[in-house]
Scaffold this motif. Structure first.
Motif, PDB file in Angstrom:
ATOM      1  N   ARG A  38       0.844  -1.211   0.000  1.00 33.93           N
ATOM      2  CA  ARG A  38       0.000   0.000   0.000  1.00 33.93           C
ATOM      3  C   ARG A  38       0.873   1.253   0.000  1.00 33.93           C
ATOM      4  NH1 ARG A  38      -5.176  -1.798   1.808  1.00 33.93           N
ATOM      5  NH2 ARG A  38      -4.953  -3.988   2.279  1.00 33.93           N
ATOM      6  N   PHE A  52      -2.099  11.069 -10.359  1.00 34.45           N
ATOM      7  CA  PHE A  52      -2.700  10.973  -9.022  1.00 34.45           C
ATOM      8  C   PHE A  52      -1.932  11.862  -8.054  1.00 34.45           C
ATOM      9  CE2 PHE A  52      -4.121   6.850 -10.717  1.00 34.45           C
ATOM     10  CZ  PHE A  52      -5.455   6.905 -10.357  1.00 34.45           C
ATOM     11  N   ASP A  56      -4.337  11.713  -2.092  1.00 32.55           N
ATOM     12  CA  ASP A  56      -5.525  10.936  -2.459  1.00 32.55           C
ATOM     13  C   ASP A  56      -5.270   9.433  -2.447  1.00 32.55           C
ATOM     14  OD1 ASP A  56      -6.948  13.238  -2.880  1.00 32.55           O
ATOM     15  OD2 ASP A  56      -6.415  13.363  -5.004  1.00 32.55           O
ATOM     16  N   VAL A  57      -4.000   9.034  -2.509  1.00 31.03           N
ATOM     17  CA  VAL A  57      -3.731   7.609  -2.724  1.00 31.03           C
ATOM     18  C   VAL A  57      -3.007   6.932  -1.565  1.00 31.03           C
ATOM     19  CG1 VAL A  57      -3.727   7.848  -5.230  1.00 31.03           C
ATOM     20  CG2 VAL A  57      -1.586   8.119  -4.011  1.00 31.03           C
ATOM     21  N   SER A  59      -2.359   4.728   1.397  1.00 34.11           N
ATOM     22  CA  SER A  59      -2.895   3.441   1.879  1.00 34.11           C
ATOM     23  C   SER A  59      -3.689   2.670   0.813  1.00 34.11           C
ATOM     24  CB  SER A  59      -3.697   3.584   3.182  1.00 34.11           C
ATOM     25  OG  SER A  59      -5.002   3.972   2.893  1.00 34.11           O
ATOM     26  N   ILE A  60      -3.665   3.147  -0.423  1.00 32.32           N
ATOM     27  CA  ILE A  60      -4.281   2.383  -1.519  1.00 32.32           C
ATOM     28  C   ILE A  60      -3.221   1.443  -2.104  1.00 32.32           C
ATOM     29  CG2 ILE A  60      -5.201   2.612  -3.877  1.00 32.32           C
ATOM     30  CD1 ILE A  60      -6.552   5.157  -2.990  1.00 32.32           C
ATOM     31  N   PRO A  61      -3.549   0.183  -2.410  1.00 31.92           N
ATOM     32  CA  PRO A  61      -2.552  -0.707  -3.027  1.00 31.92           C
ATOM     33  C   PRO A  61      -1.951  -0.046  -4.278  1.00 31.92           C
ATOM     34  CG  PRO A  61      -4.481  -1.955  -2.419  1.00 31.92           C
ATOM     35  CD  PRO A  61      -4.813  -0.516  -2.177  1.00 31.92           C
ATOM     36  N   ALA A  63      -0.909  -1.012  -7.003  1.00 33.95           N
ATOM     37  CA  ALA A  63      -1.342  -1.475  -8.326  1.00 33.95           C
ATOM     38  C   ALA A  63      -2.424  -0.569  -8.904  1.00 33.95           C
ATOM     39  CB  ALA A  63      -1.877  -2.894  -8.225  1.00 33.95           C
ATOM     40  N   TYR A  64      -3.279   0.032  -8.034  1.00 32.10           N
ATOM     41  CA  TYR A  64      -4.367   0.876  -8.497  1.00 32.10           C
ATOM     42  C   TYR A  64      -3.896   2.294  -8.835  1.00 32.10           C
ATOM     43  CZ  TYR A  64      -7.081  -2.953  -6.625  1.00 32.10           C
ATOM     44  OH  TYR A  64      -7.582  -4.198  -6.373  1.00 32.10           O
ATOM     45  N   ARG A  67      -0.864   1.411 -11.962  1.00 33.52           N
ATOM     46  CA  ARG A  67      -1.611   0.809 -13.079  1.00 33.52           C
ATOM     47  C   ARG A  67      -0.645   0.272 -14.146  1.00 33.52           C
ATOM     48  NH1 ARG A  67      -6.727   4.888 -13.375  1.00 33.52           N
ATOM     49  NH2 ARG A  67      -5.427   6.060 -14.786  1.00 33.52           N
ATOM     50  N   CYS A  71       2.194  -4.862 -12.251  1.00 31.96           N
ATOM     51  CA  CYS A  71       1.378  -5.023 -11.032  1.00 31.96           C
ATOM     52  C   CYS A  71       0.425  -6.203 -11.192  1.00 31.96           C
ATOM     53  CB  CYS A  71       0.553  -3.783 -10.758  1.00 31.96           C
ATOM     54  SG  CYS A  71       1.468  -2.253 -10.751  1.00 31.96           S
TER      55      CYS A  71
END
Lengths: 469, 113
Positions: A38, A52, A56-57, A59-61, A63-64, A67, A71
């Motif tokens: 993450r 991004f 905003d990102v 703790s988001i994995p 891969a998202y 992209r 991943c």
């Protein structure tokens, strides 16, 4: 050494230094992810590359956010055997601007003082330039991925390298689909700024207040919801190129702010009294007539002068003569390989229809038509029935002709002068041809020019209406 | 049949890449926003062209995905398919937002688990 709260590094220097500041100064995309993959932090360069924002990102994995195909097809961070040594992998990412960018990602483990893996550092390098140098430099009759043999395009190939090497502002004009975005990116890639970010902003896509914050950034607390400092696209594009598309849609208040930037090269984020010096090359593009907008008071003349240092008009496809056939063959080849279809070409009838069409949507429309034809076609040649209906059905074609009329005032005059509201389209078209022929004193070439059609289109339509007998 | 929506999946979440999607959820919403039909499809391989073809043959009106290349976005938009791209989050939350008609492109609906 890294403290809690505002991220900072202690112990390296006499005073603590900012951790984001340290990573933001690296001219390479950097993501710090935890053991679970993450995002803990992404630097400014990666913000520019992916589109991004770090806040905003968190703790988001990753891969998202990244992209990347890596991943999905075999992420080293989430593999069962964690990496112990730095690992370099090549792949691609798709950013928020919907661009597929070839990248080289270096995955390096981050270990704690006891040697236990706590996360990974991912360094993302944009290798678009390298990919282009590796034998993918495009066809001989073009520049980069732009192709065409028409004299108009030849002139563009001549000036593009010169424009790229200069550091002047560029204004790209041309109809929708004529390749303005493509040319802007090519100019950046062929310029000395190629290794730095190319940031695109669509001035027509956001409301005025959001656009101001997007372009110039904002200070924490500048307005409700501004919970953190935001650098803005100008600062993200530092040392690189800022591409302002649809500049004609920029609100007047922001035009003034942009003008100030051109004068002193300093951006003031919303709510901040402190300015930041930014070294950015600006490329602007529009499909609108800026001179007319200046006359109407909708665009500032002084901003036009500053943008208009180098002006490049991209010709519409209908002015590019034989390029239509060249592009048809090129896209056919590309999509046939991509869709794995053994299609050899277009039938004579289908080709006639495609060559006679005026392409108000230019190269983009032509490409979409070829892709549509290839998707639908189950034979070894694309036939008229495999083309979109509006190309073959005169009724469905009316809006296209109307669009062509708006671009060609002489045609509109003929049309309006008729004043026959009750006429059906065929009758009206027939009358338009007759009036144009009268105006041209029977010369078909001139009549075709008045109507904004090719000679062959006029010939075909005259035959269709029995005028040539 | 109401608004037919195709959601690109990667596990329980929205797939980060349209072109690498191997699983999709096709949902039909009724006029009241309720789900009328829900189908999960596993694709034999990732292929953006085949996915586009399926979207058109299934008469899908809206596509929800993560990253999508400009050419596929333009193609689908040209075919009058609404593409909500750059969406991040679990598909359950996306369905809720779709049902209420409040999902927009670029939304991050992620909640740390």
């Amino acid at each position: 050494m890294l403290s809690q709260g505002p991220l900072r590094v202690d112990g390296l220097f006499a005073a603590p230094v900012s951790f984001p500041g340290l990573l933001d100064s690296i001219p390479l995309g950097v993501a710090v992810v935890d053991a679970g993959g993450r995002v803990v932090f992404i630097n400014r360069f990666l913000e520019g590359l992916t589109g991004f924002e770090c806040k905003d990102v968190i703790s988001i994995p990753c891969a998202y956010v990244l992209r990347s195909n890596i991943c999905i097809e075999g992420c080293p961070v989430r593999s069962r055997r964690p990496i112990s040594e730095p690992l370099v992998v090549e792949g691609d990412i798709i950013n928020r601007e919907r661009q597929k960018i070839p990248v080289r990602i270096t995955f390096a483990p981050i270990v704690d003082l006891d040697g236990k893996a706590v996360g990974t550092l991912e360094a993302v390098q944009d290798i678009r330039m390298l990919s282009r140098l590796n034998g993918k430099s495009g066809p001989p009759f073009g520049f980069g991925q732009i192709i065409g043999r028409s004299p108009q395009m030849e002139r563009i190939y001549e000036v593009l390298p010169v424009i790229a090497q200069s550091d002047s502002s560029v204004l790209l004009t041309g109809e929708t689909g004529s390749g303005k975005d493509f040319v802007a990116e090519l100019i950046h890639q062929a310029s000395p700024r190629a290794k730095d970010p190319f940031i695109k902003v669509n001035c027509g896509a956001l409301p005025e207040t959001l656009l101001e914050s997007e372009l110039f950034g904002h200070q924490k607390g500048a307005f409700t919801g501004a919970i953190e400092n935001k650098p803005g696209r100008f600062r993200l594009a530092h040392n690189g190129t800022l591409y302002l598309t649809e500049i004609g849609d920029l609100p007047l208040s922001l035009q003034v702010k942009l003008l100030t930037f051109f004068d002193d090269r300093v951006v003031f984020p919303l709510g901040s009294t402190k300015g930041f010096h930014v070294d950015v090359r600006v490329i602007a593009a529009t499909h609108r007539n800026l001179e007319q907008m200046v006359r109407e008071g909708r665009f500032r003349e002084d901003l036009l002068f500053r943008l208009n240092v180098v002006r490049l008009r991209l010709p519409p496809l209908r002015e590019r003569g034989d390029d239509v056939q060249l592009l048809l063959n090129r896209f056919l080849q590309d999509y046939a390989a991509k869709l794995k279809k053994p299609i050899k070409g277009f039938s004579a009838k289908a080709l006639r229809i495609l060559l006679d069409y005026s392409y108000p949507g230019n190269v983009r429309e032509l490409r979409n038509i070829v892709e549509y034809g290839l998707t639908i076609c189950q034979e070894d040649q694309i036939q008229p029935q495999h083309l979109p209906a509006y190309l073959t059905d005169p009724k469905a074609r009316e809006p296209e002709v109307a669009a062509a009329e708006s671009a060609e005032p002489t045609v509109t005059l003929v049309h309006r002068a008729s004043g026959d509201d009750g006429m059906d389209w065929s009758a009206l078209e027939r009358k338009m041809i007759l009036e144009a022929m009268l105006k041209a004193k029977g010369r078909r070439g001139k009549a075709a020019a008045i109507l904004g059609w090719g000679r062959s289109t006029l010939w075909r339509k005259m035959k269709q209406y029995g005028i040539d007998e | 049949m109401g608004n037919k929506t195709l959601i690109c999946l990667y596990g329980d979440d929205i797939a980060p890449r349209f072109d690498l999607t191997t699983e999709v959820l096709i949902v039909s919403f009724g006029a009241d926003g309720g789900i009328e039909e829900e189908r999960n499809l596993v694709l034999p391989q990732a292929s953006p062209e085949k996915l586009c073809h399926m979207i058109l043959t299934e008469d899908v009106k809206t596509v929800v995905c993560g990253g999508i290349e400009e050419e596929y976005f333009q193609y689908l938009t040209w075919k009058r398919v609404r593409v909500l791209d750059s969406v991040i989050g679990p598909h359950g939350r996306v369905l809720e937002r779709l049902a209420s008609g409040s999902l927009a492109a670029g939304e991050i609906l992620w909640k740390p688990r």
